[in-house]
Scaffold this motif. Sequence first.
Motif, PDB file in Angstrom:
ATOM      1  N   LYS A  54      -4.356  -1.280   3.648  1.00  0.00           N
ATOM      2  CA  LYS A  54      -3.712  -0.198   2.906  1.00  0.00           C
ATOM      3  C   LYS A  54      -2.414   0.316   3.512  1.00  0.00           C
ATOM      4  O   LYS A  54      -1.705   1.113   2.913  1.00  0.00           O
ATOM      5  CB  LYS A  54      -4.692   0.983   2.775  1.00  0.00           C
ATOM      6  CG  LYS A  54      -5.964   0.615   2.029  1.00  0.00           C
ATOM      7  CD  LYS A  54      -6.895   1.811   1.893  1.00  0.00           C
ATOM      8  CE  LYS A  54      -8.139   1.422   1.115  1.00  0.00           C
ATOM      9  NZ  LYS A  54      -9.086   2.563   0.952  1.00  0.00           N
ATOM     10  N   LEU A  55      -2.078  -0.140   4.732  1.00  0.00           N
ATOM     11  CA  LEU A  55      -0.930   0.447   5.430  1.00  0.00           C
ATOM     12  C   LEU A  55       0.374   0.305   4.653  1.00  0.00           C
ATOM     13  O   LEU A  55       1.131   1.273   4.514  1.00  0.00           O
ATOM     14  CB  LEU A  55      -0.778  -0.178   6.818  1.00  0.00           C
ATOM     15  CG  LEU A  55      -1.634   0.403   7.938  1.00  0.00           C
ATOM     16  CD1 LEU A  55      -1.384  -0.355   9.232  1.00  0.00           C
ATOM     17  CD2 LEU A  55      -1.344   1.887   8.119  1.00  0.00           C
ATOM     18  N   LEU A  56       0.663  -0.896   4.157  1.00  0.00           N
ATOM     19  CA  LEU A  56       1.937  -1.101   3.491  1.00  0.00           C
ATOM     20  C   LEU A  56       2.049  -0.239   2.248  1.00  0.00           C
ATOM     21  O   LEU A  56       3.120   0.299   1.940  1.00  0.00           O
ATOM     22  CB  LEU A  56       2.138  -2.579   3.139  1.00  0.00           C
ATOM     23  CG  LEU A  56       3.531  -2.968   2.638  1.00  0.00           C
ATOM     24  CD1 LEU A  56       4.622  -2.546   3.618  1.00  0.00           C
ATOM     25  CD2 LEU A  56       3.613  -4.474   2.380  1.00  0.00           C
ATOM     26  N   GLY A  57       0.937  -0.063   1.528  1.00  0.00           N
ATOM     27  CA  GLY A  57       0.955   0.820   0.366  1.00  0.00           C
ATOM     28  C   GLY A  57       1.283   2.256   0.749  1.00  0.00           C
ATOM     29  O   GLY A  57       2.032   2.943   0.057  1.00  0.00           O
ATOM     30  N   LEU A  58       0.727   2.716   1.868  1.00  0.00           N
ATOM     31  CA  LEU A  58       1.030   4.062   2.354  1.00  0.00           C
ATOM     32  C   LEU A  58       2.488   4.175   2.770  1.00  0.00           C
ATOM     33  O   LEU A  58       3.165   5.168   2.490  1.00  0.00           O
ATOM     34  CB  LEU A  58       0.114   4.419   3.519  1.00  0.00           C
ATOM     35  CG  LEU A  58      -1.380   4.543   3.206  1.00  0.00           C
ATOM     36  CD1 LEU A  58      -2.186   4.749   4.481  1.00  0.00           C
ATOM     37  CD2 LEU A  58      -1.627   5.688   2.237  1.00  0.00           C
ATOM     38  N   TRP A  59       2.993   3.135   3.440  1.00  0.00           N
ATOM     39  CA  TRP A  59       4.384   3.163   3.898  1.00  0.00           C
ATOM     40  C   TRP A  59       5.365   3.178   2.733  1.00  0.00           C
ATOM     41  O   TRP A  59       6.409   3.827   2.813  1.00  0.00           O
ATOM     42  CB  TRP A  59       4.660   1.976   4.807  1.00  0.00           C
ATOM     43  CG  TRP A  59       3.967   2.044   6.126  1.00  0.00           C
ATOM     44  CD1 TRP A  59       3.497   3.169   6.757  1.00  0.00           C
ATOM     45  CD2 TRP A  59       3.641   0.947   6.986  1.00  0.00           C
ATOM     46  NE1 TRP A  59       2.907   2.839   7.949  1.00  0.00           N
ATOM     47  CE2 TRP A  59       2.980   1.494   8.121  1.00  0.00           C
ATOM     48  CE3 TRP A  59       3.837  -0.429   6.911  1.00  0.00           C
ATOM     49  CZ2 TRP A  59       2.536   0.694   9.163  1.00  0.00           C
ATOM     50  CZ3 TRP A  59       3.385  -1.222   7.946  1.00  0.00           C
ATOM     51  CH2 TRP A  59       2.746  -0.675   9.062  1.00  0.00           C
ATOM     52  N   PHE A  60       5.053   2.486   1.656  1.00  0.00           N
ATOM     53  CA  PHE A  60       5.946   2.477   0.508  1.00  0.00           C
ATOM     54  C   PHE A  60       6.148   3.896  -0.035  1.00  0.00           C
ATOM     55  O   PHE A  60       7.175   4.192  -0.641  1.00  0.00           O
ATOM     56  CB  PHE A  60       5.394   1.578  -0.597  1.00  0.00           C
ATOM     57  CG  PHE A  60       5.689   0.116  -0.403  1.00  0.00           C
ATOM     58  CD1 PHE A  60       6.818  -0.305   0.285  1.00  0.00           C
ATOM     59  CD2 PHE A  60       4.841  -0.853  -0.931  1.00  0.00           C
ATOM     60  CE1 PHE A  60       7.096  -1.649   0.462  1.00  0.00           C
ATOM     61  CE2 PHE A  60       5.115  -2.203  -0.762  1.00  0.00           C
ATOM     62  CZ  PHE A  60       6.241  -2.604  -0.066  1.00  0.00           C
ATOM     63  N   GLY A  61       5.170   4.765   0.171  1.00  0.00           N
ATOM     64  CA  GLY A  61       5.286   6.141  -0.285  1.00  0.00           C
ATOM     65  C   GLY A  61       5.916   7.078   0.724  1.00  0.00           C
ATOM     66  O   GLY A  61       6.029   8.282   0.466  1.00  0.00           O
ATOM     67  N   ASP A  62       6.330   6.558   1.868  1.00  0.00           N
ATOM     68  CA  ASP A  62       6.901   7.366   2.945  1.00  0.00           C
ATOM     69  C   ASP A  62       8.407   7.143   2.999  1.00  0.00           C
ATOM     70  O   ASP A  62       8.860   6.041   3.346  1.00  0.00           O
ATOM     71  CB  ASP A  62       6.256   6.965   4.273  1.00  0.00           C
ATOM     72  CG  ASP A  62       6.693   7.843   5.437  1.00  0.00           C
ATOM     73  OD1 ASP A  62       7.678   8.601   5.281  1.00  0.00           O
ATOM     74  OD2 ASP A  62       6.060   7.764   6.505  1.00  0.00           O
ATOM     75  N   PRO A  63       9.215   8.157   2.681  1.00  0.00           N
ATOM     76  CA  PRO A  63      10.678   7.981   2.709  1.00  0.00           C
ATOM     77  C   PRO A  63      11.199   7.530   4.066  1.00  0.00           C
ATOM     78  O   PRO A  63      12.212   6.830   4.144  1.00  0.00           O
ATOM     79  CB  PRO A  63      11.208   9.378   2.345  1.00  0.00           C
ATOM     80  CG  PRO A  63      10.091  10.019   1.589  1.00  0.00           C
ATOM     81  CD  PRO A  63       8.828   9.499   2.201  1.00  0.00           C
ATOM     82  N   ALA A  64      10.509   7.914   5.149  1.00  0.00           N
ATOM     83  CA  ALA A  64      10.959   7.518   6.480  1.00  0.00           C
ATOM     84  C   ALA A  64      10.843   6.008   6.688  1.00  0.00           C
ATOM     85  O   ALA A  64      11.639   5.418   7.419  1.00  0.00           O
ATOM     86  CB  ALA A  64      10.154   8.258   7.548  1.00  0.00           C
ATOM     87  N   PHE A  65       9.874   5.389   6.029  1.00  0.00           N
ATOM     88  CA  PHE A  65       9.720   3.936   6.147  1.00  0.00           C
ATOM     89  C   PHE A  65      10.850   3.226   5.405  1.00  0.00           C
ATOM     90  O   PHE A  65      11.505   2.322   5.949  1.00  0.00           O
ATOM     91  CB  PHE A  65       8.371   3.505   5.580  1.00  0.00           C
ATOM     92  CG  PHE A  65       8.179   2.013   5.524  1.00  0.00           C
ATOM     93  CD1 PHE A  65       7.880   1.298   6.661  1.00  0.00           C
ATOM     94  CD2 PHE A  65       8.295   1.328   4.316  1.00  0.00           C
ATOM     95  CE1 PHE A  65       7.708  -0.081   6.613  1.00  0.00           C
ATOM     96  CE2 PHE A  65       8.124  -0.035   4.255  1.00  0.00           C
ATOM     97  CZ  PHE A  65       7.818  -0.751   5.406  1.00  0.00           C
ATOM     98  N   VAL A  66      11.088   3.629   4.189  1.00  0.00           N
ATOM     99  CA  VAL A  66      12.117   2.975   3.379  1.00  0.00           C
ATOM    100  C   VAL A  66      13.496   3.134   4.000  1.00  0.00           C
ATOM    101  O   VAL A  66      14.339   2.242   3.919  1.00  0.00           O
ATOM    102  CB  VAL A  66      12.096   3.544   1.942  1.00  0.00           C
ATOM    103  CG1 VAL A  66      13.182   2.900   1.090  1.00  0.00           C
ATOM    104  CG2 VAL A  66      10.729   3.312   1.308  1.00  0.00           C
ATOM    105  N   SER A  67      13.735   4.266   4.669  1.00  0.00           N
ATOM    106  CA  SER A  67      15.050   4.516   5.268  1.00  0.00           C
ATOM    107  C   SER A  67      15.131   4.084   6.729  1.00  0.00           C
ATOM    108  O   SER A  67      16.181   4.228   7.352  1.00  0.00           O
ATOM    109  CB  SER A  67      15.388   6.009   5.168  1.00  0.00           C
ATOM    110  OG  SER A  67      14.472   6.792   5.918  1.00  0.00           O
ATOM    111  N   ASN A  68      14.045   3.537   7.273  1.00  0.00           N
ATOM    112  CA  ASN A  68      14.044   3.109   8.669  1.00  0.00           C
ATOM    113  C   ASN A  68      15.163   2.109   8.926  1.00  0.00           C
ATOM    114  O   ASN A  68      15.376   1.179   8.142  1.00  0.00           O
ATOM    115  CB  ASN A  68      12.690   2.484   9.011  1.00  0.00           C
ATOM    116  CG  ASN A  68      12.598   2.026  10.450  1.00  0.00           C
ATOM    117  OD1 ASN A  68      12.981   0.909  10.766  1.00  0.00           O
ATOM    118  ND2 ASN A  68      12.084   2.885  11.317  1.00  0.00           N
TER     119      ASN A  68
END
Length: 213
Positions: A54-68
């Motif tokens: 489930k981690l990648l699904g959670l990260w997709f919802g985290d703006p900090a991941f997308v902007s990393n």
Amino acid sequence: MQRYVAIVGNGPLGDRDGREIDEADFVMRFNFPPYGPAQGGSRTDMMVLVNSGKLLGLWFGDPAFVSNVYIRGARRVILPWHPDAIRRWHPTPKFRERVERRIVTRKEHWTKQAFERFGRMGKEVSLLPASLASQCFEDLQLAATDWRIPSTGFVGIRHALHSFPDHPLRLFGFTWEGWEGHDWAAERTWLARQERVWMPGEGSGRGEAAVRG
């Protein structure tokens, strides 16, 4: 200058690691790096992202991941778990119950969504073959009925050994600690035996000897 591939984990990094990472011929990173360019260097040629669980699904919802900075800067994204490998090797809910719920089932995966999301970002996205997962289980002597699976880092390093046959691999930021669903001791032992794998803290002499040999 010694040529090498930098394999960068998400553990603590040394004061000089960022510069030495950027001096590599190729830089591979993993998942959601907790450091920035001041510590970990600025380059990312390949990002290996766990697509099972489930981690990648959670990260997709985290703006900090997308902007990393490393996610944005990666030219290529590698997904380590082929759906066939997930079906064969990853623990099922029934087996999880037999091991007293020590782990969460990882049957869910985000392969299709990863191709779509990172494709829209202009990145080259690749899925590793199921045969590589089988090889990793064999390397670590893990059975299909074992509740442990190889880590994303181990699968990525195994892929790099095949992809860069003429380069030593320098590992940075690996502690072999974390989620109990990985056999960290077995992974560290296997990697330490590989002639072309330069473990964290080892000097350049080993890498030079590996290339000469």
